[in-house]
Design a protein around this motif. Structure first.
Motif, mmCIF file in Angstrom:
data_model
loop_
_atom_site.group_PDB
_atom_site.id
_atom_site.type_symbol
_atom_site.label_atom_id
_atom_site.label_comp_id
_atom_site.label_asym_id
_atom_site.label_seq_id
_atom_site.Cartn_x
_atom_site.Cartn_y
_atom_site.Cartn_z
ATOM 1 N N THR A 128 0.851 -1.191 0.000
ATOM 2 C CA THR A 128 0.000 0.000 0.000
ATOM 3 C C THR A 128 0.886 1.239 0.000
ATOM 4 N N ALA A 129 0.873 1.970 -1.078
ATOM 5 C CA ALA A 129 1.683 3.187 -1.164
ATOM 6 C C ALA A 129 1.017 4.293 -0.346
ATOM 7 N N ILE A 130 1.810 4.985 0.449
ATOM 8 C CA ILE A 130 1.318 6.127 1.229
ATOM 9 C C ILE A 130 2.117 7.347 0.818
ATOM 10 N N VAL A 131 1.421 8.354 0.293
ATOM 11 C CA VAL A 131 2.078 9.573 -0.196
ATOM 12 C C VAL A 131 1.656 10.747 0.681
ATOM 13 N N PRO A 132 2.556 11.263 1.525
ATOM 14 C CA PRO A 132 2.223 12.427 2.350
ATOM 15 C C PRO A 132 2.482 13.725 1.594
ATOM 16 N N VAL A 133 1.644 14.716 1.833
ATOM 17 C CA VAL A 133 1.828 16.029 1.205
ATOM 18 C C VAL A 133 1.328 17.096 2.157
ATOM 19 N N ASN A 134 2.139 18.121 2.348
ATOM 20 C CA ASN A 134 1.776 19.226 3.235
ATOM 21 C C ASN A 134 0.870 20.207 2.511
ATOM 22 N N THR A 135 -0.346 20.362 3.022
ATOM 23 C CA THR A 135 -1.331 21.237 2.373
ATOM 24 C C THR A 135 -2.038 22.120 3.398
ATOM 25 N N PRO A 136 -1.325 22.985 4.088
ATOM 26 C CA PRO A 136 -2.000 23.875 5.050
ATOM 27 C C PRO A 136 -2.982 24.781 4.332
ATOM 28 N N ASP A 137 -4.168 24.968 4.911
ATOM 29 C CA ASP A 137 -5.178 25.778 4.236
ATOM 30 C C ASP A 137 -5.112 27.249 4.627
ATOM 31 N N PHE A 138 -4.093 27.639 5.421
ATOM 32 C CA PHE A 138 -3.972 29.059 5.743
ATOM 33 C C PHE A 138 -3.123 29.812 4.724
ATOM 34 N N TYR A 139 -2.589 29.129 3.732
ATOM 35 C CA TYR A 139 -2.022 29.817 2.566
ATOM 36 C C TYR A 139 -2.173 28.911 1.349
ATOM 37 N N GLY A 140 -1.913 29.475 0.171
ATOM 38 C CA GLY A 140 -2.123 28.717 -1.056
ATOM 39 C C GLY A 140 -3.596 28.560 -1.366
ATOM 40 N N SER A 141 -3.903 27.714 -2.343
ATOM 41 C CA SER A 141 -5.288 27.518 -2.777
ATOM 42 C C SER A 141 -5.424 26.130 -3.384
ATOM 43 N N LEU A 142 -6.577 25.860 -3.966
ATOM 44 C CA LEU A 142 -6.822 24.572 -4.610
ATOM 45 C C LEU A 142 -5.726 24.248 -5.622
ATOM 46 N N GLU A 143 -5.309 25.240 -6.392
ATOM 47 C CA GLU A 143 -4.310 25.016 -7.434
ATOM 48 C C GLU A 143 -2.975 24.553 -6.862
ATOM 49 N N SER A 144 -2.482 25.229 -5.831
ATOM 50 C CA SER A 144 -1.188 24.856 -5.249
ATOM 51 C C SER A 144 -1.289 23.526 -4.512
ATOM 52 N N GLY A 145 -2.448 23.237 -3.906
ATOM 53 C CA GLY A 145 -2.627 21.946 -3.243
ATOM 54 C C GLY A 145 -2.604 20.798 -4.230
ATOM 55 N N TYR A 146 -3.276 20.972 -5.353
ATOM 56 C CA TYR A 146 -3.304 19.958 -6.403
ATOM 57 C C TYR A 146 -1.893 19.728 -6.948
ATOM 58 N N ALA A 147 -1.190 20.824 -7.247
ATOM 59 C CA ALA A 147 0.162 20.718 -7.802
ATOM 60 C C ALA A 147 1.107 20.054 -6.809
ATOM 61 N N SER A 148 0.968 20.371 -5.518
ATOM 62 C CA SER A 148 1.819 19.755 -4.494
ATOM 63 C C SER A 148 1.577 18.252 -4.407
ATOM 64 N N ALA A 149 0.320 17.835 -4.574
ATOM 65 C CA ALA A 149 0.000 16.406 -4.527
ATOM 66 C C ALA A 149 0.620 15.668 -5.710
ATOM 67 N N VAL A 150 0.551 16.254 -6.896
ATOM 68 C CA VAL A 150 1.164 15.629 -8.077
ATOM 69 C C VAL A 150 2.677 15.523 -7.893
ATOM 70 N N GLU A 151 3.272 16.595 -7.380
ATOM 71 C CA GLU A 151 4.713 16.583 -7.131
ATOM 72 C C GLU A 151 5.083 15.522 -6.098
ATOM 73 N N ALA A 152 4.269 15.385 -5.044
ATOM 74 C CA ALA A 152 4.546 14.387 -4.007
ATOM 75 C C ALA A 152 4.439 12.972 -4.566
ATOM 76 N N MET A 153 3.461 12.725 -5.446
ATOM 77 C CA MET A 153 3.331 11.392 -6.043
ATOM 78 C C MET A 153 4.553 11.041 -6.873
ATOM 79 N N ILE A 154 5.056 12.012 -7.630
ATOM 80 C CA ILE A 154 6.267 11.770 -8.422
ATOM 81 C C ILE A 154 7.458 11.529 -7.505
#
Length: 458
Positions: A128-154
């Motif tokens: 089971t692959a577990i991919v952690p990604v830091n996505t604090p909602d006090f800065y950034g937005s949907l776009e940066s959260g999505y991009a961070s998740a793609v980067e974390a998967m890679i």
């Protein structure tokens, strides 16, 4: 170059921004047999889940570590371990996407170490692959959260070594959040038309496309890119990247795989779509298929048909940076003026937009600036609808959420046919809601009821 005006308001009265955790969850939902896990209180994940359900009108798999006041103060590692164990034993996912929230970021939770310790202590869950990604909602937005998740998967799934074999027809495609499942289907059809095999990361066209599966409800995402496809990304012939927000993820993939990469800011204009088709001909060595040539001709005809309706109009846009980049280019190509652009947060590409200024703000800023500029059209998500009604202006719904219309996920606005659809939609909005054409009644028309009553006309 645009002047980016910062947001100086202490609070948002009519929020435009959608938080990073929801964007990251959206990226993980484009993976097959995946489970987004939000490291937060139950209410945080419940809100995000309802938000996505309203947009896609589909069941959305999402879990929470259910932090309470005690775990918030004393530490939440046990919550994480328990959540990993329960999800892995009960649902058997191929991928768990671990997202943080403002609560856990303020707490200082080290999710990378928590994942490492769990893997060391529980070898039975090694598949089971577990991919952690830091996505604090006090800065950034949907776009940066999505991009961070793609980067974390890679970062966590693509091996940092040269591949032992190559698949000469495979094309990796990294897609931004701005592409709907309908857009991704259109993009894949282009690649397949040249005899190539597209591997889209993430692929919402297979998981959030409104497909009614035959089997009973599945607690995991059904369809999408697989973990194995990401792990073997280095075997592809080339990589295509759609969206400026994914530039960091693309750079990381190049470092890991060393394969040729072509980046497109968007596919919302004739010029950029032409560039994609040309690149596909170079990769495949094939001529452009007849159906794609015909679609291009249809778009050119639509540009001619709609230019008198659209040319010279003005619009106000409130959306993420990738969408602003795309629609700024489209509107420049059809001579629609853009006096008002509102972004939820600052992103590097905003400064390069061919407009005078971009305001970082909320929907209240949109309303005030749109009234001042006396625009003809509004673009934004469903939350802009109240402003559109108040100002008596047409609204083209773009982004997330769109909860007051059906089929938003199937909408296609890229490529030749997608741009053509957008031109027609814009023209119809402006024709019927702004400059209505009255029904023509001939002065020679006779009243049939009068004739039946035997009344003679002079």
């Amino acid at each position: 170059m645009a002047q980016v005006i910062p947001n100086k308001k202490p609070l948002a009265e009519q929020p435009l921004k959608v938080g990073q955790p929801l964007g990251a969850a959206l990226a993980f939902l484009g993976m097959d047999k995946a489970m987004p896990l939000m490291h937060a209180a139950q209410g945080c994940s419940a809100f995000a889940k309802v938000f996505l359900i309203q947009h896609f009108h589909e069941p959305i798999p999402m879990q929470s570590t259910a932090m309470d006041p005690i775990s918030t103060v004393m530490g939440s590692d046990e919550n994480l371990k328990q959540a990993f164990t329960n999800i892995a034993q009960t649902h058997h996912p191929k991928l768990i996407g671990l997202l943080t929230s403002g609560l856990t970021e303020a707490q200082g939770a080290d999710i990378e170490q928590s994942v490492r310790l769990f893997k060391q202590e529980n070898s039975k869950f090694k598949n089971t692959a577990i991919v952690p990604v830091n996505t604090p909602d006090f800065y950034g937005s949907l776009e940066s959260g999505y991009a961070s998740a793609v980067e974390a998967m890679i970062s966590h799934l693509v091996p940092n070594k040269a591949p032992s074999s190559a698949r000469r027809k495979r094309i990796n495609i990294l897609v931004s959040h701005m592409l709907t499942p309908g857009d991704i289907e259109q993009l894949k059809s282009y690649v397949e038309a040249f005899g190539l095999t597209p591997i889209v990361i993430p692929d919402a066209s297979l998981s959030l496309d409104g497909y009614l599966a035959k089997q009973d409800f599945n607690a995991l995402s059904q369809g999408g890119a697989t973990v194995e496809q990401i792990k073997t990304a280095g075997q592809a012939l080339a990589t295509i990247v759609i969206g400026r927000s994914l530039e960091r993820a693309a750079k990381l993939l190049i470092e890991r795989t060393q394969i040729p990469t072509e980046t497109f800011a968007h596919l919302h204009t004739l010029e950029e779509t032409d560039r994609l088709i040309k690149y596909l001909t170079e990769l495949s060595g094939r001529k452009v298929p007849v159906n794609i040539e015909r679609a291009r001709g249809q778009l050119c005809d639509a540009l001619i048909d709609t230019h008198t309706q659209l040319g010279g109009k003005s619009a106000a846009l409130a959306m993420e940076a990738d969408h602003l980049t795309a629609f700024t280019a489209l509107f420049a190509s059809i001579n629609i003026k853009l006096p008002v652009l509102i972004a939820p947060c600052n992103q590097p590409q905003l400064a390069s937009l061919p407009v005078e200024q971009v305001k970082i703000g909320d929907l209240q800023d949109l309303q005030e600036l749109a009234m001042e500029a006396d625009v003809d059209l509004l673009l934004g998500n469903s939350h802009v609808n109240a402003i559109a009604k108040k100002m008596n202006l047409p609204l083209l719904r773009i982004g997330i959420p769109i909860h007051d219309q059906f089929g938003c996920f199937a909408k296609n606005s890229i490529g030749y046919s997608g741009i053509r659809n957008t031109l027609f939609e814009l023209s119809n909005l402006l024709r019927h809601e702004v400059h209505s054409i009255p029904v023509y009644h001939s002065p020679l028309k006779q009243d049939l009821t009068q004739i039946e009553a035997g009344v003679e006309y002079a």
